[in-house]
Scaffold this active site. Structure first.
Site, PDB file in Angstrom:
ATOM      1  N   ASP A   1       1.055  -1.136  -0.055  1.00  0.00           N
ATOM      2  CA  ASP A   1      -0.224   0.129  -0.085  1.00  0.00           C
ATOM      3  C   ASP A   1       1.118   1.164  -0.134  1.00  0.00           C
ATOM      4  O   ASP A   1       2.136   1.584   0.532  1.00  0.00           O
ATOM      5  CB  ASP A   1      -0.958  -0.145   1.342  1.00  0.00           C
ATOM      6  CG  ASP A   1      -1.735   1.100   1.396  1.00  0.00           C
ATOM      7  OD1 ASP A   1      -1.677   2.023   0.951  1.00  0.00           O
ATOM      8  OD2 ASP A   1      -3.246   0.383   1.580  1.00  0.00           O
TER       9      ASP A   1
ATOM     10  N   ASN B   1     -12.877  -4.159   3.385  1.00  0.00           N
ATOM     11  CA  ASN B   1     -13.896  -3.271   3.670  1.00  0.00           C
ATOM     12  C   ASN B   1     -14.786  -3.110   2.309  1.00  0.00           C
ATOM     13  O   ASN B   1     -14.450  -3.054   1.325  1.00  0.00           O
ATOM     14  CB  ASN B   1     -12.840  -1.635   3.627  1.00  0.00           C
ATOM     15  CG  ASN B   1     -11.984  -1.607   4.943  1.00  0.00           C
ATOM     16  OD1 ASN B   1     -12.331  -1.941   5.989  1.00  0.00           O
ATOM     17  ND2 ASN B   1     -10.761  -0.714   4.088  1.00  0.00           N
TER      18      ASN B   1
ATOM     19  N   GLY C   1     -15.391   2.358   5.267  1.00  0.00           N
ATOM     20  CA  GLY C   1     -14.318   2.829   4.610  1.00  0.00           C
ATOM     21  C   GLY C   1     -13.791   2.308   3.262  1.00  0.00           C
ATOM     22  O   GLY C   1     -12.521   2.114   2.149  1.00  0.00           O
ATOM     23  N   GLN C   2     -14.631   1.638   2.129  1.00  0.00           N
ATOM     24  CA  GLN C   2     -13.887   1.366   1.232  1.00  0.00           C
ATOM     25  C   GLN C   2     -13.772   2.998   0.446  1.00  0.00           C
ATOM     26  O   GLN C   2     -14.952   3.283   0.347  1.00  0.00           O
ATOM     27  CB  GLN C   2     -14.931   0.183   0.302  1.00  0.00           C
ATOM     28  CG  GLN C   2     -14.563  -0.254  -0.836  1.00  0.00           C
ATOM     29  CD  GLN C   2     -15.394  -0.764  -2.063  1.00  0.00           C
ATOM     30  OE1 GLN C   2     -15.901  -1.493  -0.707  1.00  0.00           O
ATOM     31  NE2 GLN C   2     -14.622  -1.865  -2.497  1.00  0.00           N
ATOM     32  N   SER C   3     -12.476   2.625   0.399  1.00  0.00           N
ATOM     33  CA  SER C   3     -12.268   4.370  -1.211  1.00  0.00           C
ATOM     34  C   SER C   3     -11.965   3.371  -2.414  1.00  0.00           C
ATOM     35  O   SER C   3     -11.822   4.491  -3.468  1.00  0.00           O
ATOM     36  CB  SER C   3     -11.248   4.745  -0.426  1.00  0.00           C
ATOM     37  OG  SER C   3      -9.734   3.935  -0.619  1.00  0.00           O
TER      38      SER C   3
ATOM     39  N   HIS D   1     -10.594  -5.956  -2.428  1.00  0.00           N
ATOM     40  CA  HIS D   1      -9.257  -6.033  -2.139  1.00  0.00           C
ATOM     41  C   HIS D   1      -9.115  -5.957  -0.360  1.00  0.00           C
ATOM     42  O   HIS D   1     -10.431  -5.879   0.131  1.00  0.00           O
ATOM     43  CB  HIS D   1      -7.894  -5.025  -2.728  1.00  0.00           C
ATOM     44  CG  HIS D   1      -8.738  -3.128  -1.414  1.00  0.00           C
ATOM     45  ND1 HIS D   1     -10.012  -2.907  -2.159  1.00  0.00           N
ATOM     46  CD2 HIS D   1      -8.404  -2.433  -0.656  1.00  0.00           C
ATOM     47  CE1 HIS D   1     -10.292  -1.213  -1.338  1.00  0.00           C
ATOM     48  NE2 HIS D   1      -8.829  -1.429  -0.341  1.00  0.00           N
ATOM     49  N   LEU D   2      -8.277  -7.170  -0.161  1.00  0.00           N
ATOM     50  CA  LEU D   2      -7.760  -7.005   0.755  1.00  0.00           C
ATOM     51  C   LEU D   2      -6.413  -6.606   2.016  1.00  0.00           C
ATOM     52  O   LEU D   2      -5.924  -6.539   1.084  1.00  0.00           O
ATOM     53  CB  LEU D   2      -7.782  -8.694   1.524  1.00  0.00           C
ATOM     54  CG  LEU D   2      -8.891  -9.622   0.776  1.00  0.00           C
ATOM     55  CD1 LEU D   2      -8.142 -11.663   1.179  1.00  0.00           C
ATOM     56  CD2 LEU D   2      -9.837  -9.561   1.579  1.00  0.00           C
ATOM     57  N   HIS D   3      -7.052  -6.196   2.923  1.00  0.00           N
ATOM     58  CA  HIS D   3      -5.763  -5.629   2.876  1.00  0.00           C
ATOM     59  C   HIS D   3      -4.477  -6.274   4.124  1.00  0.00           C
ATOM     60  O   HIS D   3      -5.813  -7.306   5.052  1.00  0.00           O
ATOM     61  CB  HIS D   3      -5.994  -4.092   4.392  1.00  0.00           C
ATOM     62  CG  HIS D   3      -6.304  -3.243   3.328  1.00  0.00           C
ATOM     63  ND1 HIS D   3      -6.744  -2.301   2.644  1.00  0.00           N
ATOM     64  CD2 HIS D   3      -8.059  -2.622   3.342  1.00  0.00           C
ATOM     65  CE1 HIS D   3      -6.930  -1.364   2.693  1.00  0.00           C
ATOM     66  NE2 HIS D   3      -8.303  -1.970   2.438  1.00  0.00           N
TER      67      HIS D   3
END
Length: 112
Positions: free
Chosen positions: A28, A85, A91-93, A98-100
């Site tokens: 990231d 998210n 909080g998905q922007s 995707h996975l954090h």
């Protein structure tokens, strides 16, 4: 084309940890933990809420890739968090599934 589709297509550079035909794992650019890797499918799926039954194998592969990212970055032994998210209120922007993968420090609970 969304930001993550462009990264998957190599139109935008990223510090890629690993990839295969179906997914990409990359660091990231705005990490919130010492280790912060994103794991994305190359195929565009807007969010976990948009995943369909035909995405089941891909979803499993994303989870296994999150484990691989933790191992490759050295946080697997000490523990790590995997977050998806879903939607703006969560909080998905970037609206590409995707996975954090977060690690390298103690995580609090509840997360937020």
């Amino acid at each position: 084309m969304c930001l993550f589709c462009k990264i998957a297509a190599k139109q935008i550079p990223a510090k890629i940890l690993f990839e295969d035909d179906e997914l990409v794992a990359f660091h990231d650019v705005n990490p919130v933990a010492p280790t912060h890797v994103l794991v994305i499918p190359k195929a565009h799926v807007a969010s976990l809420g948009d995943a369909a039954p035909e995405h089941a194998a891909l979803l499993g592969k994303l989870m296994l890739a999150a484990t691989r990212a933790a191992e490759l970055t050295g946080v697997a032994q000490g523990g790590y968090r995997v977050v998806a998210n879903t939607g703006a209120n969560a909080g998905q922007s970037v609206f590409h599934l995707h996975l954090h993968v977060l690690g390298g420090r103690a995580m609090g609970w509840p997360p937020g």
